[in-house]
Design a protein around this motif. Structure first.
Motif, mmCIF file in Angstrom:
data_model
loop_
_atom_site.group_PDB
_atom_site.id
_atom_site.type_symbol
_atom_site.label_atom_id
_atom_site.label_comp_id
_atom_site.label_asym_id
_atom_site.label_seq_id
_atom_site.Cartn_x
_atom_site.Cartn_y
_atom_site.Cartn_z
ATOM 1 N N MET A 1 -1.797 -18.968 46.569
ATOM 2 C CA MET A 1 -2.501 -18.613 45.128
ATOM 3 C C MET A 1 -3.274 -19.704 44.870
ATOM 4 O O MET A 1 -2.908 -20.920 44.923
ATOM 5 C CB MET A 1 -1.328 -18.626 44.235
ATOM 6 N N ALA A 2 -4.510 -19.485 44.230
ATOM 7 C CA ALA A 2 -5.446 -20.212 43.956
ATOM 8 C C ALA A 2 -5.148 -21.377 42.644
ATOM 9 O O ALA A 2 -4.456 -20.592 41.874
ATOM 10 C CB ALA A 2 -6.871 -19.508 43.545
ATOM 11 N N PRO A 6 -8.808 -22.519 33.101
ATOM 12 C CA PRO A 6 -7.458 -22.923 32.651
ATOM 13 C C PRO A 6 -6.256 -22.347 33.349
ATOM 14 O O PRO A 6 -6.498 -21.231 34.024
ATOM 15 C CB PRO A 6 -7.493 -22.554 31.217
ATOM 16 N N SER A 7 -5.169 -22.866 33.323
ATOM 17 C CA SER A 7 -4.004 -22.245 34.339
ATOM 18 C C SER A 7 -3.493 -20.774 33.709
ATOM 19 O O SER A 7 -2.885 -20.179 34.334
ATOM 20 C CB SER A 7 -2.785 -23.433 34.280
ATOM 21 N N LYS A 8 -3.700 -20.855 32.270
ATOM 22 C CA LYS A 8 -3.263 -19.606 31.461
ATOM 23 C C LYS A 8 -4.351 -19.256 30.691
ATOM 24 O O LYS A 8 -4.876 -20.108 29.798
ATOM 25 C CB LYS A 8 -1.899 -20.013 30.814
ATOM 26 N N LEU A 9 -4.688 -17.919 30.387
ATOM 27 C CA LEU A 9 -5.703 -17.590 29.622
ATOM 28 C C LEU A 9 -5.470 -17.491 28.194
ATOM 29 O O LEU A 9 -3.971 -17.134 27.917
ATOM 30 C CB LEU A 9 -6.167 -16.240 30.192
ATOM 31 N N PRO A 10 -6.184 -18.064 27.266
ATOM 32 C CA PRO A 10 -5.677 -17.952 25.793
ATOM 33 C C PRO A 10 -5.630 -16.445 25.457
ATOM 34 O O PRO A 10 -6.084 -15.580 25.934
ATOM 35 C CB PRO A 10 -6.486 -18.645 25.134
ATOM 36 N N GLN A 11 -4.931 -16.368 24.125
ATOM 37 C CA GLN A 11 -4.521 -15.056 23.628
ATOM 38 C C GLN A 11 -6.036 -14.536 23.252
ATOM 39 O O GLN A 11 -6.208 -13.126 23.244
ATOM 40 C CB GLN A 11 -3.532 -15.175 22.547
ATOM 41 N N THR A 25 -10.819 -10.036 36.865
ATOM 42 C CA THR A 25 -11.199 -11.141 37.903
ATOM 43 C C THR A 25 -10.453 -12.043 38.108
ATOM 44 O O THR A 25 -10.086 -12.680 39.261
ATOM 45 C CB THR A 25 -12.731 -11.390 37.552
ATOM 46 N N TYR A 26 -10.201 -12.811 36.931
ATOM 47 C CA TYR A 26 -9.310 -14.212 36.929
ATOM 48 C C TYR A 26 -7.927 -13.792 37.761
ATOM 49 O O TYR A 26 -7.561 -14.477 38.432
ATOM 50 C CB TYR A 26 -9.092 -14.349 35.305
ATOM 51 N N LEU A 33 -6.770 -15.380 46.367
ATOM 52 C CA LEU A 33 -7.235 -16.798 47.179
ATOM 53 C C LEU A 33 -5.970 -17.688 47.429
ATOM 54 O O LEU A 33 -5.190 -17.703 46.630
ATOM 55 C CB LEU A 33 -8.349 -17.463 46.416
ATOM 56 N N GLY A 34 -6.436 -18.534 48.585
ATOM 57 C CA GLY A 34 -5.461 -19.353 48.955
ATOM 58 C C GLY A 34 -5.316 -20.894 48.117
ATOM 59 O O GLY A 34 -5.949 -20.888 47.296
#
Length: 557
Positions: A1-2, A6-11, A25-26, A33-34
């Motif tokens: 996992m790539a 940011p590690s998490k998309l905001p609301q 896409t994110y 991806l590795g």
């Protein structure tokens, strides 16, 4: 996992319908991806054009791999159309609406060059040629049947079929295309670090108190129109007393009702006890035709001189009955010395004799409107004689000045009908303890400098309130900096107000510093008045004993 940044998309991104293609896409890049891949979403860049002017842009996705290099990607959702004759790109959304869009290939290519330029100027970068390329993703569109121009080969695009079935393969193909140029080498771990430093470098800019003060002020300003609701309640009332706690809008309403009466052609007097408050009212509604603004003592002095009374009232003690007696005599001698409307602010400060004088200068069938707060009784033997002046009492029960934090601090010294604070939560009240009483002034001065020079609070947003004039003078002597200090009636831009609590009553500032010296804040009303002057930030300074009593709402210091 790539690894995603940011590690998490905001609301706000997840809920934005226009970002659906980017969200898809994110998630696919993250999943397909590795571990050696790093993906930066929505990476902004600032560059210059050939003439040196600043240009800014944003790369939807930047994919980095230590061996393969860098891939700059632009994402466009919906159905895509391209008109080569007009060089025009169009997106068609799910409702069949057409939207003109920028050339995605040009955007991706531009981002690629700007990323490379940023790396060249990075302190972590060792100058060399690396593998770097660009591509475009159309998650909802069919793959172009052929090249869209010399710089737009078919393989540059990842459309719906490959996006669903082989996104990772397309990414590998784009990197393989860059590797064909044997002059280009790997990005390397140092290159990854340089890119990370540009797009994901952690930093912390402290949230300055000045910013929080401004933010709270903006939120409070939204509440101001609510104050005018009370005006409708007294429109047809000849004698009204609007009573409410600090921050309920009494002064704002007093000025507005006086202005409205004057604009209707009524000869109107707007008056109060406090000279600095009177100056503030003149600054706000002064110049209105038919409107006279004066504090009570100045009114008596002016009229005595104008009508050749003979007495020199300038040196008369303002607490004596002499001024009221002169005003009554003048009104009895000349009917022209009567007003159609009289509006009194801070009426709880009014001396009993002054109420008789007010009745004498009010025209027959004139309107009398008074505003007061019985919790702000800083002078003995004062009250609003509602029965004597035959005023209809009305309550103001919404605090529209103070933040929640300040309201709760002041409310500990309040007794009366419930006041509801409508403002934002705001910064916490700062309770600053001194080891001994003599340190309070120096501590207050140090805090003042910290707020202005470190926390970026505007100097003219601050007032320092003390118990008496002697302490005001001592505090001013401490000033060895570039700070300008003025008294309440001499307001100036970029100047800090330093004055007593009594003289500042009826006024407000976004930031208030209150000093609690020994034997001075023995009355609950004085703490209540001082605390409630702050709109956004309150800083209270005193010994541990004084602070404990101030926080608990006790008045027996």
């Amino acid at each position: 996992m790539a690894r995603m940044t940011p590690s998490k998309l905001p609301q706000e991104i997840l809920k934005d319908r226009r970002k659906k293609a980017e969200v898809r896409t994110y998630r696919r890049l993250q999943r397909e991806l590795g571990d050696d891949y790093e993906v930066y979403y929505s990476s902004p860049w600032l560059g210059t054009d050939p003439y040196g002017a600043e240009i800014d842009g944003e790369c939807d996705f930047t994919i980095a791999h230590p061996e393969h290099g860098i891939l700059a990607i632009e994402v466009k959702g919906g159905g895509i159309e391209y008109d080569p004759e007009e060089n025009k790109w169009t997106s068609i959304d799910g409702n069949n609406f057409r939207h003109n869009i920028k050339d995605p290939v040009k955007q991706a290519k531009g981002s690629k060059y700007q990323i490379l330029e940023k790396l060249k100027h990075s302190k972590l970068w060792v100058n060399r040629r690396i593998r770097i390329t660009h591509g475009v993703i159309f998650p909802n569109s069919a793959t172009p049947k052929s090249a869209l121009g010399a710089e737009r080969p078919r393989e540059l695009f990842c459309a719906s079929t490959r996006f669903q079935n082989d996104l990772a393969g397309w990414v590998s193909d784009r990197f393989a295309a860059a590797a064909k140029d044997m002059r280009n080498g790997a990005l390397g771990r140092d290159g990854m670090a340089a890119l990370r430093n540009e797009f994901a470098k952690p930093f912390q800019l402290g949230f300055k108190l000045g910013a929080r003060v401004a933010e709270a002020g903006e939120e409070m300003s939204i509440l101001l129109p609510r104050q005018y609701i009370a005006l409708g309640m007294i429109e047809d009332v000849d004698r009204a007393a609007l009573l409410g706690g600090a921050g309920t809008g009494k002064t704002v309403l007093a000025m507005e009702i006086a202005r409205r009466h004057a604009e209707k052609g009524r000869r109107t007097l707007l008056t109060c006890f406090n000279k600095p408050l009177c100056r503030e009212m003149r600054h706000t509604v002064g110049g209105t035709e038919n409107l006279k603004i004066s504090h009570f003592h100045s009114l008596c002095v002016e009229l005595a001189e104008k009508y050749h009374r003979g007495e020199d009232l300038r040196g008369v003690n303002r607490f004596s009955d002499k001024c009221a007696e002169v005003l009554i005599d003048l009104a009895e001698a000349d009917d022209e010395l009567r007003w159609d409307s009289i509006v009194i602010d801070e009426a709880q400060d009014w001396d009993p004799a002054w109420w008789v004088a007010i009745e004498a200068i009010l025209a027959e069938n004139g309107k009398l409107t008074v505003f007061g707060d019985t919790n702000q009784l800083l002078y003995a033997n004062r009250q609003i004689p509602l029965k004597d002046i035959e005023a209809v009492p009305l309550r103001l029960d919404r605090n529209l000045r103070n933040t929640q934090e300040i309201h709760h601090a002041a409310a500990r010294h309040y007794s009366g009908h419930e006041i509801i604070a409508d403002g934002p939560e705001g910064p916490e009240v700062i309770w600053q303890e001194c080891t001994e009483d003599g340190e309070c002034l120096t501590t207050a001065y140090a805090e003042l400098k910290r707020l202005v020079f470190e926390e970026e609070v505007r100097a003219d947003d601050v007032a320092v309130l003390l118990a008496d004039g002697e302490l005001v003078g001592e505090f001013e002597k401490l000033n060895r900096s570039s700070l300008e200090m003025v008294r309440a009636e001499k307001l100036r831009d970029e100047a800090v107000i330093v004055d007593t609590v009594r003289r500042f009553k009826g006024l407000e500032r976004p930031v208030i510093i209150v000093v609690l010296p020994e034997n001075s804040f023995q009355l609950g009303p004085m703490s209540y008045v001082a605390f409630s002057r702050a709109a956004a930030l309150l800083l209270v300074i005193g010994t541990s004993h004084q602070i404990a009593h101030a926080r608990d709402g006790k008045s027996d210091v």
